[in-house]
Write a protein that holds these residues in place. Sequence first.
Motif, PDB file in Angstrom:
ATOM      1  N   ASN A 430       0.832  -1.206   0.000  1.00 15.55           N
ATOM      2  CA  ASN A 430       0.000   0.000   0.000  1.00 15.55           C
ATOM      3  C   ASN A 430       0.869   1.259   0.000  1.00 15.55           C
ATOM      4  O   ASN A 430       0.819   2.075   0.938  1.00 15.55           O
ATOM      5  CB  ASN A 430      -0.925   0.007   1.217  1.00 15.55           C
ATOM      6  CG  ASN A 430      -1.922  -1.132   1.208  1.00 15.55           C
ATOM      7  OD1 ASN A 430      -3.005  -1.028   0.653  1.00 15.55           O
ATOM      8  ND2 ASN A 430      -1.542  -2.240   1.850  1.00 15.55           N
ATOM      9  N   PRO A 431       1.696   1.449  -1.021  1.00 19.94           N
ATOM     10  CA  PRO A 431       2.591   2.621  -1.031  1.00 19.94           C
ATOM     11  C   PRO A 431       1.833   3.942  -1.022  1.00 19.94           C
ATOM     12  O   PRO A 431       2.312   4.931  -0.449  1.00 19.94           O
ATOM     13  CB  PRO A 431       3.394   2.432  -2.320  1.00 19.94           C
ATOM     14  CG  PRO A 431       2.544   1.550  -3.180  1.00 19.94           C
ATOM     15  CD  PRO A 431       1.851   0.619  -2.225  1.00 19.94           C
ATOM     16  N   GLY A 432       0.657   3.981  -1.627  1.00 25.43           N
ATOM     17  CA  GLY A 432      -0.110   5.223  -1.630  1.00 25.43           C
ATOM     18  C   GLY A 432      -0.570   5.617  -0.245  1.00 25.43           C
ATOM     19  O   GLY A 432      -0.511   6.792   0.143  1.00 25.43           O
ATOM     20  N   LYS A 433      -1.031   4.644   0.539  1.00 32.95           N
ATOM     21  CA  LYS A 433      -1.474   4.915   1.910  1.00 32.95           C
ATOM     22  C   LYS A 433      -0.285   5.318   2.780  1.00 32.95           C
ATOM     23  O   LYS A 433      -0.397   6.232   3.607  1.00 32.95           O
ATOM     24  CB  LYS A 433      -2.160   3.676   2.485  1.00 32.95           C
ATOM     25  CG  LYS A 433      -2.661   3.829   3.914  1.00 32.95           C
ATOM     26  CD  LYS A 433      -3.710   4.934   4.047  1.00 32.95           C
ATOM     27  CE  LYS A 433      -5.001   4.568   3.353  1.00 32.95           C
ATOM     28  NZ  LYS A 433      -6.059   5.591   3.621  1.00 32.95           N
ATOM     29  N   VAL A 434       0.855   4.668   2.560  1.00 34.86           N
ATOM     30  CA  VAL A 434       2.062   5.036   3.311  1.00 34.86           C
ATOM     31  C   VAL A 434       2.430   6.489   3.023  1.00 34.86           C
ATOM     32  O   VAL A 434       2.708   7.273   3.939  1.00 34.86           O
ATOM     33  CB  VAL A 434       3.238   4.100   2.943  1.00 34.86           C
ATOM     34  CG1 VAL A 434       4.553   4.646   3.512  1.00 34.86           C
ATOM     35  CG2 VAL A 434       2.986   2.697   3.458  1.00 34.86           C
ATOM     36  N   LYS A 435       2.418   6.863   1.760  1.00 29.35           N
ATOM     37  CA  LYS A 435       2.781   8.232   1.384  1.00 29.35           C
ATOM     38  C   LYS A 435       1.815   9.242   1.987  1.00 29.35           C
ATOM     39  O   LYS A 435       2.231  10.291   2.509  1.00 29.35           O
ATOM     40  CB  LYS A 435       2.791   8.360  -0.141  1.00 29.35           C
ATOM     41  CG  LYS A 435       3.216   9.734  -0.634  1.00 29.35           C
ATOM     42  CD  LYS A 435       3.263   9.775  -2.160  1.00 29.35           C
ATOM     43  CE  LYS A 435       3.687  11.160  -2.646  1.00 29.35           C
ATOM     44  NZ  LYS A 435       3.730  11.220  -4.142  1.00 29.35           N
ATOM     45  N   GLN A 436       0.515   8.929   1.949  1.00 38.58           N
ATOM     46  CA  GLN A 436      -0.493   9.838   2.490  1.00 38.58           C
ATOM     47  C   GLN A 436      -0.309  10.059   3.994  1.00 38.58           C
ATOM     48  O   GLN A 436      -0.267  11.195   4.474  1.00 38.58           O
ATOM     49  CB  GLN A 436      -1.887   9.277   2.230  1.00 38.58           C
ATOM     50  CG  GLN A 436      -3.008  10.064   2.911  1.00 38.58           C
ATOM     51  CD  GLN A 436      -4.275   9.237   3.101  1.00 38.58           C
ATOM     52  OE1 GLN A 436      -4.477   8.235   2.431  1.00 38.58           O
ATOM     53  NE2 GLN A 436      -5.123   9.650   4.021  1.00 38.58           N
ATOM     54  N   LEU A 437      -0.183   8.954   4.726  1.00 40.27           N
ATOM     55  CA  LEU A 437      -0.060   9.066   6.178  1.00 40.27           C
ATOM     56  C   LEU A 437       1.269   9.681   6.575  1.00 40.27           C
ATOM     57  O   LEU A 437       1.353  10.462   7.536  1.00 40.27           O
ATOM     58  CB  LEU A 437      -0.240   7.694   6.819  1.00 40.27           C
ATOM     59  CG  LEU A 437      -1.631   7.067   6.691  1.00 40.27           C
ATOM     60  CD1 LEU A 437      -1.646   5.681   7.314  1.00 40.27           C
ATOM     61  CD2 LEU A 437      -2.690   7.949   7.340  1.00 40.27           C
ATOM     62  N   SER A 438       2.323   9.336   5.854  1.00 42.62           N
ATOM     63  CA  SER A 438       3.637   9.905   6.143  1.00 42.62           C
ATOM     64  C   SER A 438       3.638  11.416   5.976  1.00 42.62           C
ATOM     65  O   SER A 438       4.209  12.157   6.796  1.00 42.62           O
ATOM     66  CB  SER A 438       4.689   9.269   5.234  1.00 42.62           C
ATOM     67  OG  SER A 438       5.965   9.814   5.484  1.00 42.62           O
ATOM     68  N   GLU A 439       2.961  11.882   4.938  1.00 37.49           N
ATOM     69  CA  GLU A 439       2.891  13.323   4.706  1.00 37.49           C
ATOM     70  C   GLU A 439       2.073  14.017   5.796  1.00 37.49           C
ATOM     71  O   GLU A 439       2.442  15.095   6.275  1.00 37.49           O
ATOM     72  CB  GLU A 439       2.286  13.591   3.327  1.00 37.49           C
ATOM     73  CG  GLU A 439       2.241  15.059   2.947  1.00 37.49           C
ATOM     74  CD  GLU A 439       3.616  15.712   2.906  1.00 37.49           C
ATOM     75  OE1 GLU A 439       3.689  16.919   3.223  1.00 37.49           O
ATOM     76  OE2 GLU A 439       4.602  15.028   2.573  1.00 37.49           O
ATOM     77  N   GLU A 440       0.973  13.396   6.229  1.00 36.93           N
ATOM     78  CA  GLU A 440       0.162  13.985   7.296  1.00 36.93           C
ATOM     79  C   GLU A 440       0.948  14.038   8.611  1.00 36.93           C
ATOM     80  O   GLU A 440       0.853  15.013   9.367  1.00 36.93           O
ATOM     81  CB  GLU A 440      -1.123  13.186   7.480  1.00 36.93           C
ATOM     82  CG  GLU A 440      -2.129  13.374   6.359  1.00 36.93           C
ATOM     83  CD  GLU A 440      -3.477  12.766   6.673  1.00 36.93           C
ATOM     84  OE1 GLU A 440      -3.891  12.798   7.856  1.00 36.93           O
ATOM     85  OE2 GLU A 440      -4.131  12.247   5.746  1.00 36.93           O
ATOM     86  N   LEU A 441       1.709  12.990   8.868  1.00 34.41           N
ATOM     87  CA  LEU A 441       2.524  12.964  10.090  1.00 34.41           C
ATOM     88  C   LEU A 441       3.596  14.038  10.036  1.00 34.41           C
ATOM     89  O   LEU A 441       3.847  14.735  11.029  1.00 34.41           O
ATOM     90  CB  LEU A 441       3.155  11.577  10.252  1.00 34.41           C
ATOM     91  CG  LEU A 441       3.968  11.319  11.518  1.00 34.41           C
ATOM     92  CD1 LEU A 441       3.147  11.595  12.771  1.00 34.41           C
ATOM     93  CD2 LEU A 441       4.486   9.880  11.523  1.00 34.41           C
TER      94      LEU A 441
END
Length: 458
Positions: A430-441
Amino acid sequence: MFSISQSYKKPNIIYILADDLGYSELGSYGNTFNETPHLDRLASQGIKFTNFYAAAPVCSPYRAALITGQYPARVGIVDYLRPNSSERLDTTHYTIAEMFRDNGYYTGIVGKWHLSGYVKSGAPKEALPDKHGFQEVLLSENQGISVGPYWHPYQFNLDIPKKMEVEHEFLTDRQNLEALEFIERNQSKPFFLYLSHYAVHTWSTGKPYLVDHFRKKKGAGTSPASGNNTENDPYKNWPEDVRATRNNPHLGAQLFSIDEGVGMIMDKLKSLGLDKNTIIIFTSDNGGETRVTTNAPLRGGKSMLYEGGVREPMIIWNPQLFSKNRIETARLVNFDFYPTFMEIINAKKNTQQLDGISFAKLLKNPEYEMPERTYYWHYPLESPHFLGGRSAGSILKGDWKLIEFFDTKEEQLFNLKNDAFETTDLAAKNPGKVKQLSEELKQWRSKLGAKTTVTVKN
Protein backbone atom coordinates in the motif's frame (compact mmCIF):
# COMPACT_ATOMS: atom_id res chain seq x y z
CA MET A 1 -23.57 20.38 27.99
CA PHE A 2 -22.75 17.77 30.60
CA SER A 3 -25.00 18.34 33.60
CA ILE A 4 -24.96 17.06 37.16
CA SER A 5 -28.22 16.76 39.08
CA GLN A 6 -28.80 19.70 41.42
CA SER A 7 -28.98 17.23 44.30
CA TYR A 8 -25.26 16.62 43.89
CA LYS A 9 -22.36 18.89 44.65
CA LYS A 10 -19.48 19.17 42.20
CA PRO A 11 -18.15 15.61 41.96
CA ASN A 12 -14.89 14.63 43.57
CA ILE A 13 -12.36 13.24 41.09
CA ILE A 14 -9.86 10.49 41.97
CA TYR A 15 -7.37 9.67 39.21
CA ILE A 16 -5.46 6.46 40.02
CA LEU A 17 -2.46 5.85 37.78
CA ALA A 18 -0.43 2.63 37.79
CA ASP A 19 3.12 2.76 36.44
CA ASP A 20 4.00 0.39 33.56
CA LEU A 21 0.85 -1.70 33.92
CA GLY A 22 0.21 -3.51 30.66
CA TYR A 23 -3.10 -3.68 28.82
CA SER A 24 -3.83 -7.31 29.70
CA GLU A 25 -2.88 -7.51 33.39
CA LEU A 26 -6.28 -6.96 35.02
CA GLY A 27 -8.83 -9.74 35.44
CA SER A 28 -11.42 -7.60 33.68
CA TYR A 29 -9.07 -7.43 30.67
CA GLY A 30 -8.61 -11.18 30.50
CA ASN A 31 -5.76 -11.94 32.89
CA THR A 32 -6.10 -15.25 34.75
CA PHE A 33 -2.88 -15.15 36.82
CA ASN A 34 -3.02 -11.75 38.54
CA GLU A 35 -5.79 -11.12 41.06
CA THR A 36 -7.63 -7.78 40.86
CA PRO A 37 -11.10 -8.30 42.39
CA HIS A 38 -11.68 -4.66 43.37
CA LEU A 39 -10.65 -3.28 39.99
CA ASP A 40 -12.77 -5.92 38.32
CA ARG A 41 -15.71 -4.77 40.45
CA LEU A 42 -14.93 -1.19 39.45
CA ALA A 43 -15.17 -2.28 35.81
CA SER A 44 -18.40 -4.24 36.30
CA GLN A 45 -20.01 -1.23 38.00
CA GLY A 46 -18.55 1.29 35.59
CA ILE A 47 -17.21 1.71 32.07
CA LYS A 48 -14.32 -0.35 30.71
CA PHE A 49 -12.52 1.21 27.75
CA THR A 50 -10.84 -1.01 25.16
CA ASN A 51 -9.23 1.66 22.96
CA PHE A 52 -7.72 4.11 25.41
CA TYR A 53 -4.31 5.42 24.42
CA ALA A 54 -1.33 6.93 26.17
CA ALA A 55 0.18 9.97 24.50
CA ALA A 56 3.60 8.31 24.68
CA PRO A 57 5.11 4.87 25.35
CA VAL A 58 7.08 6.04 28.40
CA CYS A 59 6.43 7.84 31.64
CA SER A 60 7.26 11.57 31.61
CA PRO A 61 5.60 12.53 28.31
CA TYR A 62 2.41 10.68 29.32
CA ARG A 63 2.31 12.70 32.53
CA ALA A 64 3.06 15.95 30.73
CA ALA A 65 0.10 15.27 28.42
CA LEU A 66 -2.22 14.44 31.30
CA ILE A 67 -1.26 17.50 33.34
CA THR A 68 -1.40 20.01 30.46
CA GLY A 69 -3.99 18.54 28.09
CA GLN A 70 -1.43 18.84 25.30
CA TYR A 71 0.65 16.68 22.99
CA PRO A 72 4.01 15.88 24.62
CA ALA A 73 5.62 17.32 21.47
CA ARG A 74 3.90 20.64 22.17
CA VAL A 75 5.02 20.60 25.80
CA GLY A 76 8.56 19.67 24.78
CA ILE A 77 8.85 16.58 27.00
CA VAL A 78 9.10 13.60 24.64
CA ASP A 79 11.15 11.09 26.66
CA TYR A 80 11.44 10.17 30.32
CA LEU A 81 13.37 12.76 32.31
CA ARG A 82 16.67 11.74 33.86
CA PRO A 83 17.30 12.69 37.51
CA ASN A 84 19.83 15.39 36.60
CA SER A 85 17.89 16.71 33.62
CA SER A 86 17.64 20.45 33.06
CA GLU A 87 14.18 19.83 31.57
CA ARG A 88 11.04 20.25 33.63
CA LEU A 89 7.39 21.06 33.13
CA ASP A 90 7.46 24.82 32.78
CA THR A 91 5.33 26.75 35.25
CA THR A 92 3.87 28.81 32.42
CA HIS A 93 1.55 25.88 31.69
CA TYR A 94 -1.89 26.11 33.24
CA THR A 95 -2.14 22.62 34.62
CA ILE A 96 -5.09 20.40 35.31
CA ALA A 97 -4.47 20.86 39.03
CA GLU A 98 -4.54 24.65 38.68
CA MET A 99 -7.75 24.36 36.70
CA PHE A 100 -9.37 22.33 39.50
CA ARG A 101 -8.01 24.65 42.19
CA ASP A 102 -9.33 27.75 40.45
CA ASN A 103 -12.77 26.16 40.18
CA GLY A 104 -13.18 25.54 43.89
CA TYR A 105 -11.43 22.17 44.27
CA TYR A 106 -8.80 21.14 46.79
CA THR A 107 -5.98 19.34 44.98
CA GLY A 108 -3.53 16.67 46.06
CA ILE A 109 -0.98 14.27 44.62
CA VAL A 110 0.12 11.08 46.33
CA GLY A 111 3.20 9.65 44.69
CA LYS A 112 5.10 9.88 41.45
CA TRP A 113 5.55 13.18 39.59
CA HIS A 114 8.49 12.63 37.17
CA LEU A 115 8.06 15.93 35.34
CA SER A 116 11.31 17.50 36.45
CA GLY A 117 14.95 16.87 37.09
CA TYR A 118 15.89 17.11 40.76
CA VAL A 119 18.31 19.53 42.39
CA LYS A 120 19.44 16.80 44.80
CA SER A 121 20.45 14.73 41.76
CA GLY A 122 22.36 17.52 40.04
CA ALA A 123 19.64 19.28 38.04
CA PRO A 124 20.14 23.07 37.86
CA LYS A 125 16.47 23.73 38.70
CA GLU A 126 13.34 21.78 39.47
CA ALA A 127 9.59 22.29 39.32
CA LEU A 128 7.78 19.89 41.64
CA PRO A 129 4.00 19.43 42.03
CA ASP A 130 3.57 22.29 44.51
CA LYS A 131 4.61 24.68 41.72
CA HIS A 132 1.88 23.32 39.45
CA GLY A 133 -1.28 23.69 41.49
CA PHE A 134 -1.16 20.75 43.90
CA GLN A 135 -2.02 22.01 47.37
CA GLU A 136 -0.96 18.78 49.08
CA VAL A 137 2.10 16.84 47.89
CA LEU A 138 2.50 13.47 49.59
CA LEU A 139 5.12 10.76 49.05
CA SER A 140 6.45 12.45 45.94
CA GLU A 141 10.08 12.18 44.87
CA ASN A 142 12.76 14.81 45.32
CA GLN A 143 15.55 12.84 43.65
CA GLY A 144 15.87 10.16 41.03
CA ILE A 145 13.32 7.42 40.50
CA SER A 146 15.08 4.15 39.87
CA VAL A 147 14.78 0.44 40.50
CA GLY A 148 13.21 0.39 43.95
CA PRO A 149 13.37 -0.69 46.65
CA TYR A 150 9.72 -0.35 47.62
CA TRP A 151 10.52 -0.39 51.33
CA HIS A 152 11.10 2.49 53.74
CA PRO A 153 13.39 4.43 53.70
CA TYR A 154 12.39 5.37 50.14
CA GLN A 155 15.47 6.19 48.10
CA PHE A 156 13.52 8.55 45.82
CA ASN A 157 12.90 10.80 48.86
CA LEU A 158 14.90 10.04 51.99
CA ASP A 159 13.17 12.92 53.80
CA ILE A 160 9.92 10.93 54.14
CA PRO A 161 9.54 9.61 57.71
CA LYS A 162 8.10 6.19 58.40
CA LYS A 163 4.40 6.32 59.33
CA MET A 164 2.91 2.84 59.41
CA GLU A 165 3.26 0.63 62.48
CA VAL A 166 4.94 -2.27 60.73
CA GLU A 167 8.55 -3.35 60.67
CA HIS A 168 8.82 -2.98 56.90
CA GLU A 169 6.68 -0.17 55.53
CA PHE A 170 5.69 -0.98 51.92
CA LEU A 171 5.42 1.95 49.52
CA THR A 172 2.13 0.97 47.85
CA ASP A 173 0.49 0.41 51.26
CA ARG A 174 1.73 3.82 52.39
CA GLN A 175 0.34 5.47 49.25
CA ASN A 176 -3.02 3.80 49.84
CA LEU A 177 -3.02 5.06 53.43
CA GLU A 178 -2.16 8.63 52.39
CA ALA A 179 -4.97 8.57 49.82
CA LEU A 180 -7.50 7.44 52.45
CA GLU A 181 -6.37 10.14 54.87
CA PHE A 182 -6.55 12.79 52.13
CA ILE A 183 -10.16 11.78 51.41
CA GLU A 184 -11.00 11.84 55.12
CA ARG A 185 -9.45 15.30 55.61
CA ASN A 186 -11.17 16.82 52.61
CA GLN A 187 -14.58 15.17 52.68
CA SER A 188 -16.42 18.46 53.21
CA LYS A 189 -15.25 20.10 49.95
CA PRO A 190 -14.80 18.99 46.35
CA PHE A 191 -11.36 17.51 45.78
CA PHE A 192 -9.13 16.27 42.98
CA LEU A 193 -6.81 13.47 44.08
CA TYR A 194 -4.06 12.22 41.78
CA LEU A 195 -2.97 8.87 43.23
CA SER A 196 0.13 8.20 41.16
CA HIS A 197 1.57 4.80 42.04
CA TYR A 198 5.22 3.91 41.66
CA ALA A 199 4.19 0.25 41.20
CA VAL A 200 4.39 -1.84 39.10
CA HIS A 201 7.58 -0.23 37.78
CA THR A 202 10.44 -2.71 37.76
CA TRP A 203 12.09 -4.15 39.39
CA SER A 204 8.76 -4.99 40.95
CA THR A 205 9.30 -6.08 44.54
CA GLY A 206 6.19 -7.27 46.36
CA LYS A 207 5.35 -8.04 49.96
CA PRO A 208 6.84 -11.47 50.79
CA TYR A 209 3.60 -13.21 51.82
CA LEU A 210 1.88 -12.06 48.64
CA VAL A 211 4.85 -13.06 46.49
CA ASP A 212 4.71 -16.52 48.06
CA HIS A 213 1.00 -16.70 47.25
CA PHE A 214 1.63 -16.02 43.56
CA ARG A 215 4.68 -18.33 43.44
CA LYS A 216 2.39 -21.23 44.33
CA LYS A 217 0.02 -20.56 41.44
CA LYS A 218 0.11 -22.71 38.34
CA GLY A 219 2.35 -21.24 35.65
CA ALA A 220 4.17 -18.81 37.96
CA GLY A 221 7.39 -17.48 36.47
CA THR A 222 10.76 -17.94 38.16
CA SER A 223 14.21 -16.37 38.21
CA PRO A 224 17.18 -16.65 40.59
CA ALA A 225 18.13 -13.97 43.08
CA SER A 226 20.77 -11.75 41.51
CA GLY A 227 22.75 -8.55 41.71
CA ASN A 228 23.92 -7.81 45.24
CA ASN A 229 21.19 -9.95 46.78
CA THR A 230 22.57 -13.46 46.61
CA GLU A 231 21.17 -14.06 50.11
CA ASN A 232 17.67 -13.57 48.63
CA ASP A 233 16.59 -10.90 51.11
CA PRO A 234 12.95 -10.03 50.17
CA TYR A 235 13.44 -6.47 51.42
CA LYS A 236 16.30 -5.68 49.05
CA ASN A 237 16.55 -5.32 45.27
CA TRP A 238 16.77 -8.37 43.00
CA PRO A 239 15.21 -11.13 45.14
CA GLU A 240 14.25 -14.48 43.68
CA ASP A 241 11.70 -14.40 40.83
CA VAL A 242 11.82 -10.63 40.39
CA ARG A 243 13.12 -11.12 36.84
CA ALA A 244 10.48 -13.67 35.83
CA THR A 245 9.38 -12.82 32.30
CA ARG A 246 5.85 -14.20 32.49
CA ASN A 247 3.38 -14.51 35.38
CA ASN A 248 5.81 -12.60 37.55
CA PRO A 249 4.98 -13.24 41.25
CA HIS A 250 6.35 -9.83 42.31
CA LEU A 251 4.32 -7.97 39.70
CA GLY A 252 1.25 -9.95 40.77
CA ALA A 253 1.92 -9.05 44.40
CA GLN A 254 2.38 -5.35 43.65
CA LEU A 255 -0.75 -5.21 41.55
CA PHE A 256 -2.65 -6.99 44.34
CA SER A 257 -1.58 -4.18 46.71
CA ILE A 258 -2.76 -1.52 44.26
CA ASP A 259 -6.04 -3.38 43.96
CA GLU A 260 -6.42 -3.57 47.75
CA GLY A 261 -6.06 0.21 47.85
CA VAL A 262 -8.83 0.63 45.28
CA GLY A 263 -11.10 -1.49 47.47
CA MET A 264 -10.23 0.58 50.54
CA ILE A 265 -10.92 3.81 48.67
CA MET A 266 -14.33 2.56 47.56
CA ASP A 267 -15.16 1.50 51.13
CA LYS A 268 -13.97 4.85 52.51
CA LEU A 269 -16.11 6.79 50.03
CA LYS A 270 -19.16 4.73 50.98
CA SER A 271 -18.57 5.14 54.72
CA LEU A 272 -18.33 8.92 54.30
CA GLY A 273 -21.35 9.14 52.02
CA LEU A 274 -19.17 10.31 49.11
CA ASP A 275 -19.58 7.34 46.80
CA LYS A 276 -22.48 8.81 44.86
CA ASN A 277 -20.59 12.02 44.24
CA THR A 278 -17.10 10.76 43.37
CA ILE A 279 -15.72 9.75 40.00
CA ILE A 280 -12.87 7.22 40.01
CA ILE A 281 -10.55 6.72 37.06
CA PHE A 282 -8.03 3.89 36.91
CA THR A 283 -5.46 3.51 34.14
CA SER A 284 -1.74 3.15 33.34
CA ASP A 285 0.90 5.44 31.87
CA ASN A 286 2.28 3.10 29.21
CA GLY A 287 2.58 -0.54 28.27
CA GLY A 288 4.16 -3.11 30.53
CA GLU A 289 7.88 -3.85 30.46
CA THR A 290 8.38 -6.89 28.26
CA ARG A 291 11.23 -8.06 30.51
CA VAL A 292 8.72 -8.95 33.23
CA THR A 293 5.33 -9.28 31.55
CA THR A 294 3.48 -9.65 28.29
CA ASN A 295 0.97 -7.26 26.77
CA ALA A 296 -0.48 -10.05 24.64
CA PRO A 297 -2.41 -10.15 22.47
CA LEU A 298 -1.10 -6.66 21.70
CA ARG A 299 2.33 -6.34 20.11
CA GLY A 300 5.28 -4.84 21.95
CA GLY A 301 5.37 -2.93 25.21
CA LYS A 302 6.88 0.01 27.03
CA SER A 303 9.11 2.24 24.84
CA MET A 304 7.46 1.03 21.61
CA LEU A 305 4.78 2.65 19.44
CA TYR A 306 3.12 -0.67 18.74
CA GLU A 307 -0.25 -1.10 20.44
CA GLY A 308 1.30 -2.88 23.43
CA GLY A 309 3.29 0.25 24.23
CA VAL A 310 0.51 2.82 24.01
CA ARG A 311 -2.88 1.14 24.49
CA GLU A 312 -3.87 1.06 28.15
CA PRO A 313 -6.51 -0.40 30.44
CA MET A 314 -8.88 2.34 31.58
CA ILE A 315 -11.90 2.20 33.85
CA ILE A 316 -14.21 5.05 34.88
CA TRP A 317 -16.59 4.53 37.77
CA ASN A 318 -19.60 6.34 39.13
CA PRO A 319 -22.79 4.27 38.89
CA GLN A 320 -24.95 7.29 39.76
CA LEU A 321 -23.71 9.36 36.84
CA PHE A 322 -22.61 6.84 34.22
CA SER A 323 -23.55 3.47 32.74
CA LYS A 324 -22.91 0.24 34.61
CA ASN A 325 -21.04 -2.77 33.26
CA ARG A 326 -20.40 -1.07 29.93
CA ILE A 327 -17.64 -1.78 27.44
CA GLU A 328 -16.72 1.31 25.43
CA THR A 329 -14.77 0.97 22.18
CA ALA A 330 -14.35 4.66 21.31
CA ARG A 331 -10.74 5.78 20.85
CA LEU A 332 -9.55 8.23 23.48
CA VAL A 333 -6.19 9.61 24.61
CA ASN A 334 -5.06 10.57 28.08
CA PHE A 335 -4.86 14.30 27.24
CA ASP A 336 -8.63 14.15 26.62
CA PHE A 337 -9.14 14.13 30.39
CA TYR A 338 -8.36 17.84 30.80
CA PRO A 339 -11.27 19.11 28.64
CA THR A 340 -13.49 16.27 29.90
CA PHE A 341 -13.00 17.30 33.51
CA MET A 342 -13.60 20.91 32.56
CA GLU A 343 -16.96 20.01 31.07
CA ILE A 344 -17.96 17.75 33.97
CA ILE A 345 -17.34 20.44 36.60
CA ASN A 346 -18.51 23.30 34.35
CA ALA A 347 -15.13 24.99 34.71
CA LYS A 348 -14.40 28.54 33.83
CA LYS A 349 -12.84 28.87 30.39
CA ASN A 350 -9.10 29.44 30.27
CA THR A 351 -6.55 30.22 27.59
CA GLN A 352 -4.55 26.97 27.93
CA GLN A 353 -4.07 25.37 24.50
CA LEU A 354 -5.80 21.96 24.63
CA ASP A 355 -5.13 19.19 22.12
CA GLY A 356 -7.66 16.77 23.57
CA ILE A 357 -11.43 16.75 23.22
CA SER A 358 -14.03 16.19 25.91
CA PHE A 359 -15.71 12.80 26.13
CA ALA A 360 -18.06 13.85 28.95
CA LYS A 361 -21.14 13.29 26.79
CA LEU A 362 -19.95 9.79 25.92
CA LEU A 363 -19.81 8.94 29.63
CA LYS A 364 -23.48 9.73 30.06
CA ASN A 365 -24.74 8.51 26.71
CA PRO A 366 -23.46 5.22 25.22
CA GLU A 367 -25.03 6.19 21.88
CA TYR A 368 -23.03 9.41 21.62
CA GLU A 369 -20.56 9.31 18.72
CA MET A 370 -17.21 10.95 19.27
CA PRO A 371 -16.02 13.08 16.34
CA GLU A 372 -13.57 11.40 14.00
CA ARG A 373 -9.98 12.54 14.38
CA THR A 374 -6.41 11.55 13.67
CA TYR A 375 -4.02 10.45 16.42
CA TYR A 376 -0.31 11.24 16.51
CA TRP A 377 2.72 10.10 18.52
CA HIS A 378 6.21 11.58 18.57
CA TYR A 379 9.01 9.67 20.28
CA PRO A 380 12.47 10.80 19.09
CA LEU A 381 15.45 9.16 20.80
CA GLU A 382 19.18 9.77 20.67
CA SER A 383 19.70 5.99 20.89
CA PRO A 384 17.42 2.95 21.28
CA HIS A 385 15.62 2.51 24.60
CA PHE A 386 17.06 -0.23 26.79
CA LEU A 387 13.75 -2.10 26.45
CA GLY A 388 13.96 -2.16 22.67
CA GLY A 389 12.02 0.93 21.64
CA ARG A 390 13.39 2.94 18.74
CA SER A 391 13.24 6.57 17.73
CA ALA A 392 9.92 6.81 15.92
CA GLY A 393 6.68 8.61 15.19
CA SER A 394 3.23 7.25 14.50
CA ILE A 395 -0.12 8.22 13.05
CA LEU A 396 -3.47 6.43 13.45
CA LYS A 397 -6.25 7.47 11.09
CA GLY A 398 -9.38 5.37 10.71
CA ASP A 399 -8.32 1.75 10.41
CA TRP A 400 -4.78 2.57 9.32
CA LYS A 401 -1.71 3.00 11.51
CA LEU A 402 1.71 4.01 10.23
CA ILE A 403 4.91 3.83 12.28
CA GLU A 404 7.89 5.74 10.94
CA PHE A 405 11.28 4.84 12.42
CA PHE A 406 13.53 7.90 12.48
CA ASP A 407 16.76 5.91 12.83
CA THR A 408 16.42 3.79 9.66
CA LYS A 409 13.64 5.65 7.78
CA GLU A 410 11.70 2.36 7.73
CA GLU A 411 7.91 2.66 7.60
CA GLN A 412 5.46 0.02 8.79
CA LEU A 413 1.75 0.04 7.99
CA PHE A 414 -0.99 -1.86 9.77
CA ASN A 415 -4.75 -2.14 9.37
CA LEU A 416 -6.03 -2.31 12.94
CA LYS A 417 -9.54 -3.32 11.88
CA ASN A 418 -8.28 -6.52 10.28
CA ASP A 419 -5.09 -6.92 12.28
CA ALA A 420 -5.47 -5.39 15.74
CA PHE A 421 -2.33 -7.14 16.92
CA GLU A 422 -0.07 -5.69 14.19
CA THR A 423 1.18 -9.00 12.86
CA THR A 424 1.36 -8.07 9.17
CA ASP A 425 3.18 -5.05 7.76
CA LEU A 426 1.22 -3.83 4.72
CA ALA A 427 3.57 -1.00 3.71
CA ALA A 428 4.92 -2.70 0.57
CA LYS A 429 1.41 -3.48 -0.69
CA ASN A 430 0.00 0.00 0.00
CA PRO A 431 2.59 2.62 -1.03
CA GLY A 432 -0.11 5.22 -1.63
CA LYS A 433 -1.47 4.92 1.91
CA VAL A 434 2.06 5.04 3.31
CA LYS A 435 2.78 8.23 1.38
CA GLN A 436 -0.49 9.84 2.49
CA LEU A 437 -0.06 9.07 6.18
CA SER A 438 3.64 9.91 6.14
CA GLU A 439 2.89 13.32 4.71
CA GLU A 440 0.16 13.98 7.30
CA LEU A 441 2.52 12.96 10.09
CA LYS A 442 5.22 15.25 8.71
CA GLN A 443 2.77 18.17 8.50
CA TRP A 444 1.68 17.60 12.10
CA ARG A 445 5.31 17.64 13.29
CA SER A 446 5.96 20.80 11.33
CA LYS A 447 2.94 22.49 12.88
CA LEU A 448 4.20 21.70 16.38
CA GLY A 449 7.86 22.34 15.61
CA ALA A 450 8.69 18.76 16.57
CA LYS A 451 12.12 17.46 15.55
CA THR A 452 12.98 13.88 14.59
CA THR A 453 16.52 14.24 15.90
CA VAL A 454 17.25 14.90 19.54
CA THR A 455 20.09 15.67 21.88
CA VAL A 456 19.58 14.44 25.43
CA LYS A 457 19.82 17.32 27.88
CA ASN A 458 21.51 16.77 31.21
